[in-house]
Design an enzyme around this catalytic site. Structure first.
Site, mmCIF file in Angstrom:
data_model
loop_
_atom_site.group_PDB
_atom_site.id
_atom_site.type_symbol
_atom_site.label_atom_id
_atom_site.label_comp_id
_atom_site.label_asym_id
_atom_site.label_seq_id
_atom_site.Cartn_x
_atom_site.Cartn_y
_atom_site.Cartn_z
ATOM 1 N N LYS A 112 -31.772 -12.374 -5.838
ATOM 2 C CA LYS A 112 -32.013 -11.779 -7.209
ATOM 3 C C LYS A 112 -31.062 -12.323 -8.443
ATOM 4 O O LYS A 112 -31.532 -12.315 -9.431
ATOM 5 C CB LYS A 112 -31.742 -10.161 -7.070
ATOM 6 N N LYS A 195 -43.420 -12.767 0.380
ATOM 7 C CA LYS A 195 -43.760 -11.218 0.266
ATOM 8 C C LYS A 195 -44.152 -10.673 -0.926
ATOM 9 O O LYS A 195 -43.966 -11.048 -1.993
ATOM 10 C CB LYS A 195 -42.451 -10.522 0.848
ATOM 11 N N LYS A 198 -42.337 -6.277 -6.133
ATOM 12 C CA LYS A 198 -42.538 -5.914 -7.629
ATOM 13 C C LYS A 198 -41.971 -6.875 -8.536
ATOM 14 O O LYS A 198 -42.583 -7.160 -9.730
ATOM 15 C CB LYS A 198 -41.467 -4.569 -7.699
HETATM 16 P P1 TYM Z 1 -37.418 -1.073 -2.433
HETATM 17 O O1 TYM Z 1 -37.523 -0.283 -3.264
HETATM 18 O O2 TYM Z 1 -37.390 -2.592 -2.363
HETATM 19 O O3 TYM Z 1 -38.784 -1.036 -1.210
HETATM 20 C C1 TYM Z 1 -39.236 0.097 -0.750
HETATM 21 C C2 TYM Z 1 -39.476 -0.192 0.863
HETATM 22 O O4 TYM Z 1 -40.623 -0.913 0.813
HETATM 23 C C3 TYM Z 1 -40.288 -1.805 1.817
HETATM 24 N N1 TYM Z 1 -41.097 -3.070 1.492
HETATM 25 C C4 TYM Z 1 -41.936 -3.907 2.039
HETATM 26 N N2 TYM Z 1 -42.404 -3.791 3.473
HETATM 27 C C5 TYM Z 1 -43.325 -4.681 3.902
HETATM 28 N N3 TYM Z 1 -43.725 -5.584 3.002
HETATM 29 C C6 TYM Z 1 -43.217 -5.648 1.855
HETATM 30 N N4 TYM Z 1 -44.071 -6.752 0.934
HETATM 31 C C7 TYM Z 1 -42.399 -4.821 1.264
HETATM 32 N N5 TYM Z 1 -41.766 -4.898 0.045
HETATM 33 C C8 TYM Z 1 -40.939 -3.849 0.096
HETATM 34 C C9 TYM Z 1 -39.001 -2.316 1.949
HETATM 35 O O5 TYM Z 1 -38.461 -2.899 2.848
HETATM 36 C C10 TYM Z 1 -38.563 -0.702 1.701
HETATM 37 O O6 TYM Z 1 -38.408 0.007 2.777
HETATM 38 N N6 TYM Z 1 -32.836 -1.063 -0.685
HETATM 39 C C11 TYM Z 1 -34.053 -0.456 -0.632
HETATM 40 C C12 TYM Z 1 -33.848 1.143 -0.949
HETATM 41 C C13 TYM Z 1 -32.786 1.916 -0.285
HETATM 42 C C14 TYM Z 1 -32.960 2.428 0.907
HETATM 43 C C15 TYM Z 1 -31.727 3.249 1.108
HETATM 44 C C16 TYM Z 1 -33.766 2.172 1.993
HETATM 45 C C17 TYM Z 1 -32.010 2.317 -0.707
HETATM 46 N N7 TYM Z 1 -31.213 3.256 -0.145
HETATM 47 C C18 TYM Z 1 -31.322 3.760 2.167
HETATM 48 C C19 TYM Z 1 -33.588 3.035 3.170
HETATM 49 C C20 TYM Z 1 -32.374 3.650 3.459
HETATM 50 C C21 TYM Z 1 -35.021 -1.303 -1.661
HETATM 51 O O7 TYM Z 1 -34.615 -1.774 -2.697
HETATM 52 O O8 TYM Z 1 -36.197 -0.879 -1.435
#
Ligand code: TYM
Length: 332
Positions: A112, A195, A198
């Protein structure tokens, strides 16, 4: 019952198919057997400098999408991260136990900040995984359902929990990641080796859950496939077709082997046409539910308020326990 926690960032108007298949479907499936907490991580979203009105709007929209997917507030706690101040309290404590080098090795930060340019990246982006560790450890979560891209953050969370336990006596449950192999990584439709994301997807490679179904159908019909003609799952040789089969299987509930048989002798066009129908068939009722929740923001806010209140009771007890262990003088 063992506890689970997970969250998503409200950084977009809509979640995408990767979020849904990689994480959200597991959240819904696991809430029967676990004491589940699902949070909209608005504090994490601050790392990308969102517009205030947009952030507020997207926080509600994200919660509405959790509900529409089947997160059931009668069984699971649904709350907004910033409504529970203990997240930032524990994050500070953990940040003082995290090595600078350790945080520097997080690949998501490296990617990032490289994309933004080092000068544009803020300190919050750097300490982001520590706040995520706090989200999880606050609730003694045993399991964290996420996609593959969160695996390294979960490793850091485990290391921090073990470090605290070793140094101050047993304080935290050491959590496991719950990553479903088949759907752990959903790929960009136009660039099926990166992948779906967003922030980094190609404009037409992304399927957002709240996109116009007609636009989605068109994107699927123009997805990149591969050389040769055979419809078969082969991640290495046929990433495009494999991604489409994965999405079909996850949404239709049919195994990839069944689909290979079903499409035997057919062409890529047939696969894409049928998949477009499957995806649209899922999106239409999903979007109607989301609209229903967004039409009644007072009810939505009430669900979030109730979730926050119950989450705070758990989180407050954890912070008290941690503060005591590490030697902060209790206020009286
Ligand atoms: P975030 O908001 O980027 O994504 C949310 C969830 O979606 C999953 N994900 C995917 N899974 C499969 N294929 C893809 N292309 C794909 N893109 C996204 C992510 O793995 C995630 O599970 N850091 C985290 C948010 C967070 C969190 C937490 C998660 C903050 N605190 C505590 C679990 C526990 C994040 O940025 O997810």
């Amino acid at each position: 019952r063992p506890r689970i926690l997970s969250g998503m960032q409200p950084t977009s108007d809509s979640l995408h198919l990767g979020n849904y298949l990689g994480a959200l479907t597991s959240w819904v499936a696991l809430q029967d057997d676990y004491d589940a907490l699902y949070t909209v991580v608005d504090l994490h979203a601050l790392t990308v400098g969102p517009d205030p009105a947009l952030l507020r709007e997207r926080t509600r929209r994200t919660a509405a999408q959790y509900l529409a997917a089947g997160v059931d507030p009668a069984r699971s706690l649904l709350f907004v991260q910033s409504h529970v101040p203990e997240h930032t309290q524990l994050a500070w404590v953990l940040s003082c136990l995290t090595g600078f080098g350790e945080a520097s090795r997080m690949t998501q930060f490296k990617d990032k900040s490289a994309r933004m340019g080092a000068e544009a990246a803020n300190v919050g982006l750097f300490t982001y995984p520590v706040l995520m560790a706090a989200d999880i450890l606050l609730y003694d979560a045993a399991l964290v359902p996420v996609g593959e891209d969160q695996r390294q953050h979960l490793e850091l969370t485990r290391d921090l929990a073990q470090r605290v336990n070793a140094r101050f006596g047993h304080t935290f449950v050491v959590p496991d990641a719950h990553i479903v192999r088949e759907t752990a990584k959903i790929f960009d439709l136009q660039e099926p080796t990166s992948k779906m994301s967003k922030s980094a997807s190609t404009p037409t490679g992304l399927v957002e859950l709240l996109d116009d179904p007609k636009v989605v159908a068109k994107r699927i019909r123009s997805a990149v496939t591969d050389a040769e003609r055979e419809i078969r799952f082969d991640r290495e040789a046929k990433p495009g077709v494999s991604n489409l089969l994965t999405i079909h299987s996850a949404l239709s509930g049919r195994t990839v082997a069944e689909l290979e048989e079903h499409f035997a002798g057919q062409g890529y066009g047939d696969l894409k046409k049928e998949l477009a129908d499957v995806v649209v068939g899922f999106l239409e009722p999903f979007q109607a539910k989301v609209r229903g929740y967004l039409d009644d923001p007072a009810q939505l806010d009430a669900v979030l308020a109730e979730g926050a209140e119950r989450a705070r009771a758990i989180a407050g007890a954890t912070v008290d326990r941690v503060y005591d262990r590490i030697g902060l003088l209790p206020a009286r």
